[in-house]
Design a protein around this motif. Sequence first.
Motif, PDB file in Angstrom:
ATOM      1  N   ASN A 127       0.829  -1.206   0.000  1.00  0.00           N
ATOM      2  CA  ASN A 127       0.000   0.000   0.000  1.00  0.00           C
ATOM      3  C   ASN A 127       0.869   1.264   0.000  1.00  0.00           C
ATOM      4  OD1 ASN A 127      -1.548   2.266   1.500  1.00  0.00           O
ATOM      5  ND2 ASN A 127      -3.118   0.882   0.716  1.00  0.00           N
ATOM      6  N   SER A 128       0.724   2.067  -1.038  1.00  0.00           N
ATOM      7  CA  SER A 128       1.534   3.280  -1.187  1.00  0.00           C
ATOM      8  C   SER A 128       1.300   4.291  -0.072  1.00  0.00           C
ATOM      9  CB  SER A 128       1.239   3.951  -2.535  1.00  0.00           C
ATOM     10  OG  SER A 128       1.648   3.132  -3.584  1.00  0.00           O
ATOM     11  N   ILE A 129       0.053   4.474   0.324  1.00  0.00           N
ATOM     12  CA  ILE A 129      -0.256   5.447   1.379  1.00  0.00           C
ATOM     13  C   ILE A 129       0.396   5.031   2.696  1.00  0.00           C
ATOM     14  CG2 ILE A 129      -2.090   6.539   2.729  1.00  0.00           C
ATOM     15  CD1 ILE A 129      -1.881   7.506  -0.201  1.00  0.00           C
ATOM     16  N   ALA A 130       0.315   3.758   3.047  1.00  0.00           N
ATOM     17  CA  ALA A 130       0.954   3.272   4.269  1.00  0.00           C
ATOM     18  C   ALA A 130       2.465   3.481   4.206  1.00  0.00           C
ATOM     19  CB  ALA A 130       0.628   1.793   4.481  1.00  0.00           C
ATOM     20  N   ASN A 131       3.056   3.192   3.053  1.00  0.00           N
ATOM     21  CA  ASN A 131       4.503   3.365   2.909  1.00  0.00           C
ATOM     22  C   ASN A 131       4.913   4.830   3.003  1.00  0.00           C
ATOM     23  OD1 ASN A 131       5.206   0.648   2.694  1.00  0.00           O
ATOM     24  ND2 ASN A 131       4.762   0.620   0.509  1.00  0.00           N
ATOM     25  N   LEU A 132       4.157   5.716   2.383  1.00  0.00           N
ATOM     26  CA  LEU A 132       4.468   7.140   2.455  1.00  0.00           C
ATOM     27  C   LEU A 132       4.257   7.686   3.868  1.00  0.00           C
ATOM     28  CD1 LEU A 132       2.977   8.376  -0.924  1.00  0.00           C
ATOM     29  CD2 LEU A 132       5.398   8.067  -0.346  1.00  0.00           C
ATOM     30  N   ALA A 133       3.251   7.184   4.563  1.00  0.00           N
ATOM     31  CA  ALA A 133       3.008   7.613   5.947  1.00  0.00           C
ATOM     32  C   ALA A 133       4.179   7.215   6.836  1.00  0.00           C
ATOM     33  CB  ALA A 133       1.706   7.016   6.471  1.00  0.00           C
ATOM     34  N   ASN A 134       4.626   5.978   6.734  1.00  0.00           N
ATOM     35  CA  ASN A 134       5.766   5.537   7.536  1.00  0.00           C
ATOM     36  C   ASN A 134       7.042   6.256   7.130  1.00  0.00           C
ATOM     37  OD1 ASN A 134       4.926   3.841   9.588  1.00  0.00           O
ATOM     38  ND2 ASN A 134       4.891   2.043   8.275  1.00  0.00           N
ATOM     39  N   ALA A 135       7.231   6.497   5.846  1.00  0.00           N
ATOM     40  CA  ALA A 135       8.426   7.205   5.387  1.00  0.00           C
ATOM     41  C   ALA A 135       8.457   8.632   5.926  1.00  0.00           C
ATOM     42  CB  ALA A 135       8.487   7.207   3.863  1.00  0.00           C
ATOM     43  N   SER A 136       7.310   9.321   5.924  1.00  0.00           N
ATOM     44  CA  SER A 136       7.288  10.693   6.444  1.00  0.00           C
ATOM     45  C   SER A 136       7.538  10.719   7.948  1.00  0.00           C
ATOM     46  CB  SER A 136       5.980  11.406   6.084  1.00  0.00           C
ATOM     47  OG  SER A 136       4.865  10.782   6.661  1.00  0.00           O
ATOM     48  N   ALA A 137       7.001   9.748   8.678  1.00  0.00           N
ATOM     49  CA  ALA A 137       7.257   9.677  10.127  1.00  0.00           C
ATOM     50  C   ALA A 137       8.730   9.404  10.390  1.00  0.00           C
ATOM     51  CB  ALA A 137       6.385   8.595  10.766  1.00  0.00           C
ATOM     52  N   LEU A 138       9.322   8.492   9.642  1.00  0.00           N
ATOM     53  CA  LEU A 138      10.738   8.187   9.811  1.00  0.00           C
ATOM     54  C   LEU A 138      11.590   9.416   9.533  1.00  0.00           C
ATOM     55  CD1 LEU A 138      12.955   6.097  10.364  1.00  0.00           C
ATOM     56  CD2 LEU A 138      12.852   5.485   7.931  1.00  0.00           C
ATOM     57  N   LEU A 139      11.285  10.144   8.474  1.00  0.00           N
ATOM     58  CA  LEU A 139      12.022  11.371   8.171  1.00  0.00           C
ATOM     59  C   LEU A 139      11.914  12.381   9.304  1.00  0.00           C
ATOM     60  CD1 LEU A 139      11.228  12.177   4.432  1.00  0.00           C
ATOM     61  CD2 LEU A 139      13.474  11.708   5.425  1.00  0.00           C
ATOM     62  N   LYS A 140      10.692  12.653   9.708  1.00  0.00           N
ATOM     63  CA  LYS A 140      10.466  13.698  10.715  1.00  0.00           C
ATOM     64  C   LYS A 140      11.180  13.388  12.025  1.00  0.00           C
ATOM     65  CE  LYS A 140       8.580  17.341  12.617  1.00  0.00           C
ATOM     66  NZ  LYS A 140       9.623  17.579  13.616  1.00  0.00           N
ATOM     67  N   PHE A 141      11.150  12.143  12.441  1.00  0.00           N
ATOM     68  CA  PHE A 141      11.701  11.814  13.743  1.00  0.00           C
ATOM     69  C   PHE A 141      13.167  11.395  13.704  1.00  0.00           C
ATOM     70  CE2 PHE A 141       7.174  11.769  14.397  1.00  0.00           C
ATOM     71  CZ  PHE A 141       7.088  12.591  15.509  1.00  0.00           C
ATOM     72  N   SER A 142      13.748  11.316  12.513  1.00  0.00           N
ATOM     73  CA  SER A 142      15.173  10.997  12.433  1.00  0.00           C
ATOM     74  C   SER A 142      16.009  12.206  12.025  1.00  0.00           C
ATOM     75  CB  SER A 142      15.415   9.837  11.467  1.00  0.00           C
ATOM     76  OG  SER A 142      15.066  10.192  10.160  1.00  0.00           O
ATOM     77  N   MET A 143      15.347  13.310  11.692  1.00  0.00           N
ATOM     78  CA  MET A 143      16.068  14.516  11.271  1.00  0.00           C
ATOM     79  C   MET A 143      15.813  15.643  12.259  1.00  0.00           C
ATOM     80  SD  MET A 143      15.449  14.437   7.170  1.00  0.00           S
ATOM     81  CE  MET A 143      16.599  15.782   6.924  1.00  0.00           C
ATOM     82  N   ALA A 144      16.872  16.052  12.937  1.00  0.00           N
ATOM     83  CA  ALA A 144      16.768  17.147  13.897  1.00  0.00           C
ATOM     84  C   ALA A 144      16.451  18.462  13.177  1.00  0.00           C
ATOM     85  CB  ALA A 144      18.073  17.286  14.669  1.00  0.00           C
ATOM     86  N   ASP A 145      15.862  19.358  13.907  1.00  0.00           N
ATOM     87  CA  ASP A 145      15.613  20.720  13.424  1.00  0.00           C
ATOM     88  C   ASP A 145      14.780  20.757  12.144  1.00  0.00           C
ATOM     89  OD1 ASP A 145      17.129  21.900  15.540  1.00  0.00           O
ATOM     90  OD2 ASP A 145      18.957  21.343  14.462  1.00  0.00           O
ATOM     91  N   THR A 146      13.752  19.925  12.091  1.00  0.00           N
ATOM     92  CA  THR A 146      12.791  19.986  10.996  1.00  0.00           C
ATOM     93  C   THR A 146      11.405  20.199  11.594  1.00  0.00           C
ATOM     94  OG1 THR A 146      12.483  17.582  10.957  1.00  0.00           O
ATOM     95  CG2 THR A 146      14.143  18.500   9.462  1.00  0.00           C
ATOM     96  N   ASN A 147      10.548  20.874  10.854  1.00  0.00           N
ATOM     97  CA  ASN A 147       9.189  21.099  11.347  1.00  0.00           C
ATOM     98  C   ASN A 147       8.125  20.533  10.407  1.00  0.00           C
ATOM     99  OD1 ASN A 147      10.029  23.233   9.605  1.00  0.00           O
ATOM    100  ND2 ASN A 147       8.335  24.502  10.297  1.00  0.00           N
ATOM    101  N   TRP A 148       8.548  19.966   9.281  1.00  0.00           N
ATOM    102  CA  TRP A 148       7.581  19.348   8.354  1.00  0.00           C
ATOM    103  C   TRP A 148       8.339  18.375   7.472  1.00  0.00           C
ATOM    104  CZ3 TRP A 148       5.643  18.185   3.554  1.00  0.00           C
ATOM    105  CH2 TRP A 148       4.255  18.033   3.448  1.00  0.00           C
ATOM    106  N   ALA A 149       7.786  17.199   7.280  1.00  0.00           N
ATOM    107  CA  ALA A 149       8.375  16.206   6.383  1.00  0.00           C
ATOM    108  C   ALA A 149       7.241  15.410   5.765  1.00  0.00           C
ATOM    109  CB  ALA A 149       9.321  15.275   7.136  1.00  0.00           C
TER     110      ALA A 149
END
Length: 159
Positions: A31-53
């Motif tokens: 499922n593309s939506i599930a994959n994009l949701a997990n990818a955005s969460a991984l980005l946001k919480f693995s990159m310091a000093d970001t406010n949107w991913a």
Amino acid sequence: MFQAMPYDGTRSERFASVLSQLEALIKDEPNSIANLANASALLKFSMADTNWAGFYLFDGTELVLGPFQGLPACIRIPLGRGVCGTAAQERRTLVVDDVHAFPGHIACDAASNSEIVVPLIKEGRLIGVMDIDSPLKHRFDDEERRFLERFASIVVDVL
């Protein structure tokens, strides 16, 4: 499985760890939506000093908001408009050190000061863009650009 910031090790090791986590998260999920949701969460919480991913997906006419982490965002972005629309139209990664100096910047979150946008291209076709914002100016460097382009290529493989 998820390794949130901070990470003990070199920056390159941290990037490699995040890429491995991404592959593990999406490898067996169709499922593309599930994959994009997990990818955005991984980005946001693995990159310091970001406010949107997150992601904007191309519907054949314009970019439409997809899964993301952060404050509510603009829903539709025409090609050629703002950083996302320009990166999509030009099909190249854009690193913007100061979004307020970018002609036509779309201010979805007034706290954003820098941005990186990586186009998602599959078999020569525009799928959308991956967008990361930061409240810091000059937040994204060349090493991070290469990491995010690799991240995007892993995501594109499952879309």
